[in-house]
Design a protein around this motif. Structure first.
Motif, PDB file in Angstrom:
ATOM      1  N   LEU A 112       4.426   8.491  -1.462  1.00 19.75           N
ATOM      2  CA  LEU A 112       3.722   7.885  -2.151  1.00 19.75           C
ATOM      3  C   LEU A 112       2.124   7.177  -2.242  1.00 19.75           C
ATOM      4  O   LEU A 112       1.890   6.234  -1.207  1.00 19.75           O
ATOM      5  N   PRO A 113       1.163   8.060  -2.340  1.00 26.17           N
ATOM      6  CA  PRO A 113      -0.173   7.708  -1.652  1.00 26.17           C
ATOM      7  C   PRO A 113      -0.628   7.188  -2.300  1.00 26.17           C
ATOM      8  O   PRO A 113      -1.883   6.617  -1.587  1.00 26.17           O
ATOM      9  N   ARG A 114      -0.547   6.720  -3.167  1.00 25.79           N
ATOM     10  CA  ARG A 114      -1.790   5.194  -3.859  1.00 25.79           C
ATOM     11  C   ARG A 114      -0.260   5.256  -4.283  1.00 25.79           C
ATOM     12  O   ARG A 114       0.631   4.897  -5.113  1.00 25.79           O
ATOM     13  N   PRO A 115      -0.697   3.231  -5.472  1.00 27.23           N
ATOM     14  CA  PRO A 115       0.154   2.660  -6.186  1.00 27.23           C
ATOM     15  C   PRO A 115       0.406   3.642  -7.270  1.00 27.23           C
ATOM     16  O   PRO A 115      -0.697   4.030  -7.946  1.00 27.23           O
ATOM     17  N   GLU A 116       1.263   3.785  -8.146  1.00 27.76           N
ATOM     18  CA  GLU A 116       1.869   4.579  -9.224  1.00 27.76           C
ATOM     19  C   GLU A 116       2.211   6.267  -9.249  1.00 27.76           C
ATOM     20  O   GLU A 116       1.532   6.594 -10.202  1.00 27.76           O
ATOM     21  N   THR A 117       1.160   6.496  -8.241  1.00 28.68           N
ATOM     22  CA  THR A 117       1.123   8.241  -7.476  1.00 28.68           C
ATOM     23  C   THR A 117       3.280   8.290  -6.734  1.00 28.68           C
ATOM     24  O   THR A 117       2.998   8.117  -5.872  1.00 28.68           O
ATOM     25  N   ILE A 118       3.135   9.938  -6.839  1.00 25.51           N
ATOM     26  CA  ILE A 118       4.394  10.487  -6.184  1.00 25.51           C
ATOM     27  C   ILE A 118       3.582  12.131  -5.804  1.00 25.51           C
ATOM     28  O   ILE A 118       3.303  12.784  -6.823  1.00 25.51           O
TER      29      ILE A 118
END
Length: 143
Positions: A112-118
């Motif tokens: 999960l590199p950044r919020p709301e991303t996978i």
């Protein structure tokens, strides 16, 4: 929550539908969709993942359950069309899961590199070489 199981808590808090694009050595560019669902009061997360492309339609279909195993490490229990039954991938580092069952040495990278991303990648090797990335999708929460 233990540092090694932090991914479970982060995914449970990030339930929803994700869409994105990916690329693979065998299937080429594709569109990906992932549905992340919390189960058992946050003690498990299910991941339903699919990859499609214009040339062949549905290329990959997968249902995975993420849980804490008996030794305290996270495990991915993966059922997909390419594997013979359910295969257990055990966490080998915070964002990597390995399996040495069956004919392929395989690894899944889930971050999960950044919020709301996978970011979701499959690594494998068909010979004695170490696994290498064969497919990866970068997804963002939809809607």
């Amino acid at each position: 929550m233990r540092a090694g199981t932090d991914l479970l808590g982060r995914l449970a808090a990030a339930s929803g539908t994700y869409r994105g694009r990916g690329d693979g050595t065998e299937i080429g560019p594709f569109v990906a969709r992932m549905v992340v669902t919390t189960a058992l009061s946050g003690r498990a997360v299910t991941i339903d993942y699919e990859a499609t492309n214009d040339r062949n339609g549905l290329e990959h279909l997968e249902h995975t359950v993420l849980v804490v195993g008996p030794d305290g490490r996270l495990e991915l229990h993966v059922a997909c069309l390419e594997l013979p039954g359910v295969v257990r991938f055990t966490q080998s580092s915070p964002d990597q899961f390995t399996a040495y069952e069956g004919p392929l040495v395989a690894r899944i990278q889930l971050t999960l590199p950044r919020p709301e991303t996978i970011s979701y990648g499959w690594w494998w090797s068909r010979d004695e070489a170490p696994p290498r990335e064969q497919s990866r999708a970068d997804l963002r929460r939809a809607g």
